[in-house]
Design an enzyme around this catalytic site. Structure first.
Site, PDB file in Angstrom:
ATOM      1  N   ARG A 152       0.816  -1.234   0.000  1.00 44.75           N
ATOM      2  CA  ARG A 152       0.000   0.000   0.000  1.00 44.75           C
ATOM      3  C   ARG A 152       0.844   1.278   0.000  1.00 44.75           C
ATOM      4  NH1 ARG A 152      -3.158  -2.934   3.746  1.00 44.75           N
ATOM      5  NH2 ARG A 152      -4.989  -3.784   2.725  1.00 44.75           N
TER       6      ARG A 152
ATOM      7  N   LYS B 271       3.709  11.618 -11.350  1.00 43.62           N
ATOM      8  CA  LYS B 271       2.881  10.703 -12.140  1.00 43.62           C
ATOM      9  C   LYS B 271       3.609   9.380 -12.324  1.00 43.62           C
ATOM     10  CE  LYS B 271       0.308  14.192 -14.670  1.00 43.62           C
ATOM     11  NZ  LYS B 271      -0.009  14.801 -15.980  1.00 43.62           N
TER      12      LYS B 271
ATOM     13  N   GLU C  61      11.846  18.372 -25.008  1.00 44.37           N
ATOM     14  CA  GLU C  61      11.122  18.879 -23.824  1.00 44.37           C
ATOM     15  C   GLU C  61      11.837  20.108 -23.247  1.00 44.37           C
ATOM     16  OE1 GLU C  61       8.225  17.508 -23.262  1.00 44.37           O
ATOM     17  OE2 GLU C  61       8.398  15.519 -24.176  1.00 44.37           O
TER      18      GLU C  61
ATOM     19  N   LYS D 158       9.925  23.229 -14.820  1.00 42.38           N
ATOM     20  CA  LYS D 158       8.775  22.319 -14.703  1.00 42.38           C
ATOM     21  C   LYS D 158       8.193  22.401 -13.294  1.00 42.38           C
ATOM     22  CE  LYS D 158       6.466  18.063 -15.393  1.00 42.38           C
ATOM     23  NZ  LYS D 158       6.388  16.672 -15.817  1.00 42.38           N
TER      24      LYS D 158
ATOM     25  N   GLU E  29      -3.887  20.651 -11.852  1.00 45.11           N
ATOM     26  CA  GLU E  29      -4.068  20.675 -13.310  1.00 45.11           C
ATOM     27  C   GLU E  29      -5.354  21.371 -13.716  1.00 45.11           C
ATOM     28  OE1 GLU E  29      -2.570  17.485 -15.833  1.00 45.11           O
ATOM     29  OE2 GLU E  29      -2.240  16.294 -14.029  1.00 45.11           O
TER      30      GLU E  29
ATOM     31  N   ARG F 294      -0.906  24.573 -15.912  1.00 50.19           N
ATOM     32  CA  ARG F 294      -0.107  23.357 -16.143  1.00 50.19           C
ATOM     33  C   ARG F 294      -0.283  22.867 -17.578  1.00 50.19           C
ATOM     34  NH1 ARG F 294       0.325  18.843 -11.526  1.00 50.19           N
ATOM     35  NH2 ARG F 294       1.425  17.205 -12.618  1.00 50.19           N
TER      36      ARG F 294
ATOM     37  N   ASN G 251       1.763  21.304 -22.263  1.00 50.10           N
ATOM     38  CA  ASN G 251       1.312  20.573 -23.447  1.00 50.10           C
ATOM     39  C   ASN G 251       1.692  21.271 -24.748  1.00 50.10           C
ATOM     40  OD1 ASN G 251       0.195  18.132 -22.770  1.00 50.10           O
ATOM     41  ND2 ASN G 251      -1.723  19.071 -22.110  1.00 50.10           N
TER      42      ASN G 251
ATOM     43  N   HIS H  47       2.381  19.337 -27.793  1.00 51.60           N
ATOM     44  CA  HIS H  47       1.883  17.991 -27.530  1.00 51.60           C
ATOM     45  C   HIS H  47       0.485  17.741 -28.106  1.00 51.60           C
ATOM     46  CE1 HIS H  47       5.392  17.715 -25.019  1.00 51.60           C
ATOM     47  NE2 HIS H  47       5.114  16.479 -24.655  1.00 51.60           N
TER      48      HIS H  47
ATOM     49  N   HIS I  13       0.956  14.569 -29.942  1.00 48.91           N
ATOM     50  CA  HIS I  13       0.289  13.320 -29.555  1.00 48.91           C
ATOM     51  C   HIS I  13      -0.515  12.747 -30.716  1.00 48.91           C
ATOM     52  CE1 HIS I  13       0.482  14.142 -24.956  1.00 48.91           C
ATOM     53  NE2 HIS I  13       1.405  13.272 -25.309  1.00 48.91           N
TER      54      HIS I  13
ATOM     55  N   HIS J 169       8.599   9.878 -29.311  1.00 50.75           N
ATOM     56  CA  HIS J 169       7.821  10.970 -28.717  1.00 50.75           C
ATOM     57  C   HIS J 169       8.469  12.341 -28.947  1.00 50.75           C
ATOM     58  CE1 HIS J 169       5.280  13.059 -25.809  1.00 50.75           C
ATOM     59  NE2 HIS J 169       6.372  13.506 -25.208  1.00 50.75           N
TER      60      HIS J 169
HETATM   61  N1  LIG Z   1       6.010  10.414 -15.110  1.00 50.23           N
HETATM   62  C1  LIG Z   1       6.128  11.461 -15.876  1.00 50.23           C
HETATM   63  O1  LIG Z   1       5.887  12.589 -15.470  1.00 50.23           O
HETATM   64  C2  LIG Z   1       6.607  11.291 -17.299  1.00 50.23           C
HETATM   65  C3  LIG Z   1       6.955  12.405 -18.052  1.00 50.23           C
HETATM   66  C4  LIG Z   1       7.408  12.214 -19.347  1.00 50.23           C
HETATM   67  C5  LIG Z   1       7.493  10.935 -19.865  1.00 50.23           C
HETATM   68  N2  LIG Z   1       7.127   9.869 -19.109  1.00 50.23           N
HETATM   69  C6  LIG Z   1       7.234   8.491 -19.634  1.00 50.23           C
HETATM   70  O2  LIG Z   1       8.614   8.262 -19.884  1.00 50.23           O
HETATM   71  C7  LIG Z   1       8.747   7.290 -20.921  1.00 50.23           C
HETATM   72  C8  LIG Z   1       9.811   7.776 -21.881  1.00 50.23           C
HETATM   73  O3  LIG Z   1      11.006   7.961 -21.163  1.00 50.23           O
HETATM   74  P1  LIG Z   1      12.440   7.888 -21.875  1.00 50.23           P
HETATM   75  O4  LIG Z   1      12.416   8.754 -23.057  1.00 50.23           O
HETATM   76  O5  LIG Z   1      13.450   8.090 -20.828  1.00 50.23           O
HETATM   77  O6  LIG Z   1      12.446   6.406 -22.456  1.00 50.23           O
HETATM   78  P2  LIG Z   1      13.102   5.056 -21.902  1.00 50.23           P
HETATM   79  O7  LIG Z   1      12.914   4.925 -20.456  1.00 50.23           O
HETATM   80  O8  LIG Z   1      12.562   3.968 -22.771  1.00 50.23           O
HETATM   81  O9  LIG Z   1      14.642   5.279 -22.215  1.00 50.23           O
HETATM   82  C9  LIG Z   1      15.057   5.387 -23.556  1.00 50.23           C
HETATM   83  C10 LIG Z   1      16.127   4.360 -23.886  1.00 50.23           C
HETATM   84  O10 LIG Z   1      17.359   4.816 -23.365  1.00 50.23           O
HETATM   85  C11 LIG Z   1      17.938   3.833 -22.525  1.00 50.23           C
HETATM   86  N3  LIG Z   1      18.685   4.551 -21.505  1.00 50.23           N
HETATM   87  C12 LIG Z   1      18.186   5.373 -20.548  1.00 50.23           C
HETATM   88  N4  LIG Z   1      19.182   5.940 -19.870  1.00 50.23           N
HETATM   89  C13 LIG Z   1      20.345   5.473 -20.369  1.00 50.23           C
HETATM   90  C14 LIG Z   1      21.710   5.708 -20.094  1.00 50.23           C
HETATM   91  N5  LIG Z   1      22.104   6.600 -19.177  1.00 50.23           N
HETATM   92  N6  LIG Z   1      22.621   5.030 -20.819  1.00 50.23           N
HETATM   93  C15 LIG Z   1      22.243   4.162 -21.806  1.00 50.23           C
HETATM   94  N7  LIG Z   1      20.969   3.929 -22.133  1.00 50.23           N
HETATM   95  C16 LIG Z   1      20.032   4.575 -21.420  1.00 50.23           C
HETATM   96  C17 LIG Z   1      16.787   3.014 -22.032  1.00 50.23           C
HETATM   97  O11 LIG Z   1      17.187   1.740 -21.618  1.00 50.23           O
HETATM   98  C18 LIG Z   1      15.892   2.987 -23.280  1.00 50.23           C
HETATM   99  O12 LIG Z   1      16.341   2.004 -24.167  1.00 50.23           O
HETATM  100  C19 LIG Z   1       7.372   7.121 -21.529  1.00 50.23           C
HETATM  101  O13 LIG Z   1       6.835   5.892 -21.095  1.00 50.23           O
HETATM  102  C20 LIG Z   1       6.573   8.275 -20.954  1.00 50.23           C
HETATM  103  O14 LIG Z   1       5.197   7.952 -20.810  1.00 50.23           O
HETATM  104  C21 LIG Z   1       6.698  10.028 -17.834  1.00 50.23           C
HETATM  105 ZN   LIG Z   2       6.472  15.048 -23.871  1.00 46.87          ZN
END
Ligand SMILES: NC(=O)c1ccc[n+]([C@@H]2O[C@H](COP(=O)([O-])OP(=O)(O)OC[C@H]3O[C@@H](n4cnc5c(N)ncnc54)[C@H](O)[C@@H]3O)[C@@H](O)[C@H]2O)c1
Ligand SMILES: [Zn+2]
Length: 363
Positions: A125, A147, A189, A231, A241, A245, A249, A252, A256, A268
């Site tokens: 939990r 999030k 971003e 941010k 939101e 906030r 977007n 986006h 999107h 993305h």
């Molecule tokens: N929670 C939030 O507020 C929030 C905000 C934006 C995006 N997201 C989410 O984040 C995800 C995208 O994140 P991302 O772009 O980091 O993608 P990801 O986590 O898939 O990372 C991208 C690639 O880079 C690799 N990688 C990461 N760091 C590395 C490093 N230091 N050295 C070598 N390889 C590395 C990973 O293994 C992966 O293959 C999506 O699922 C999205 O929905 C969440």
């Molecule tokens: Zn984004």
């Protein structure tokens, strides 16, 4: 001289934590975490890529601070961000008898961060959550807002919870191993943040984006800290939101829609880059934004190695997808458009012909 460390405070829904930014922080995670918990164990959620590259240093740091590490490594990729993967992590953590005080540490990009955060929100939990973001996107975007969650066959991020971290350690030296396409995605971003909030930062990035692309770690430390602060300011001003906030977007709404029509085969960050180009095009067309500023925005996107055109997907499909987005209120699509660099407004009165021309401009 010790490496520079920047602490960016984040305070949300009565919960306060710092995003620490600096090169070499990974080896300090154990010591910095020790005063925050009485747990003997520390659970680490990572993926197989980061397990190979950076897990050994984190485990050593945890051990030297007296933690017994428990590791759950999942396969790499967004396609693994689903409920089945969660089940395997719960098995590992519960099998190792984690306790209510055991922190769950995310070592990875946004995918690992979202999954690990949801595990932290739900196992027993809810246990403390710690982020060690390893991608630029995870550092500047996912480290603020709380999030967490996973995807569902019906769409992205449909299952989740808000769960704020107790600490975030953004070690910019880890960006040296990040593949260049992923670094550029994070820059999308970053550019978004500059356009919506920070004209001076925009000009500074115009001059220095090459240092980011060359993984100049000192420069990236400043850039990450600055963007986390932007941010955080936006999110803290509108924790529920209800208003501004939505500025996050920018790029986006179009982005999107492109992502969806391309069936999530386009990264993305590239979709957001195109989305920002469409948004500035629309802003110029309705007389809101100067043509010269639109040219500057597009030039910076291009300089960051991101696309400003070459869209191959169907324009009508993109427009349809914008209307079916969950953020559409009463049939009106809300666009975040700049009226000058560093400032945006929310508009739901953009004429359909302008929207169409904006998408067509991306071909
Ligand atoms: N929670 C939030 O507020 C929030 C905000 C934006 C995006 N997201 C989410 O984040 C995800 C995208 O994140 P991302 O772009 O980091 O993608 P990801 O986590 O898939 O990372 C991208 C690639 O880079 C690799 N990688 C990461 N760091 C590395 C490093 N230091 N050295 C070598 N390889 C590395 C990973 O293994 C992966 O293959 C999506 O699922 C999205 O929905 C969440
Ligand atoms: Zn984004």
């Amino acid at each position: 001289m010790p490496a520079a460390r920047i602490a960016v405070p984040v305070e949300l829904v009565g919960h306060r934590y710092d995003v620490l930014v600096g090169a070499g922080l990974l080896s300090e995670v154990g010591a910095k975490l020790r005063p925050l918990t009485r747990s003997a164990k520390a659970a680490v959620v990572t993926n197989t890529t980061l397990e190979r590259l950076h897990l050994p240093a984190l485990v050593a740091s945890l051990r030297s601070a007296g933690f017994e590490p428990v590791v759950a490594a999942i396969p790499d990729g967004e396609q693994h961000k689903h409920l089945g993967t969660l089940a395997s992590i719960y098995d590992t953590l519960l099998g190792a008898r984690v306790e209510r005080a055991t922190p769950v540490i995310a070592l990875g990009g946004g995918v690992v961060g979202d999954i690990a955060g949801f595990v932290a929100a739900t196992v027993l939990r809810g246990v403390p959550f710690v982020q060690v973001p390893t991608s630029l996107l995870a550092m500047v975007d996912a480290s603020v807002g709380g999030k967490t969650g996973v995807d569902h066959a019906m769409g992205k991020n449909l299952i989740g919870a808000f769960h704020q971290p107790i600490a975030v350690f953004a070690d910019t030296a880890l960006l040296k191993t990040l593949p260049p396409p992923q670094l550029r995605e994070g820059l999308a971003e970053v550019i978004k943040h500059q356009v919506i909030r920070d004209a001076a930062g925009f000009a500074e990035l115009e001059a220095n984006v090459g240092r980011a692309l060359a993984v100049d770690v000192d420069y990236l430390t400043q850039l990450v800290a600055h963007n986390v602060a932007i941010k955080a300011a936006v999110v803290m001003a509108d924790p529920f939101e209800r208003g501004e906030r939505a500025h996050l977007n920018f790029g986006h709404t179009f982005g999107h829609a492109i992502e969806k029509v391309a069936n999530f085969t386009m990264p993305h960050g590239e979709c957001v880059a195109l989305g920002m180009c469409a948004a500035v095009h629309a802003a110029v067309a309705i007389g809101l934004f100067a043509e010269a500023d639109a040219a500057r925005a597009k030039a910076l996107i291009a300089k960051a190695g991101l696309p400003t055109g070459g869209l191959t997907v169907d324009v009508d499909a993109v427009i349809d997808a914008m209307h079916s987005d969950k953020k559409v209120a009463a049939g009106k699509v809300r666009f975040i458009l700049p009226d000058r660099i560093g400032h945006v407004v929310i508009r739901d009165d953009v004429p359909p012909a302008v929207v169409r021309a904006a998408v067509e401009s991306l071909r």
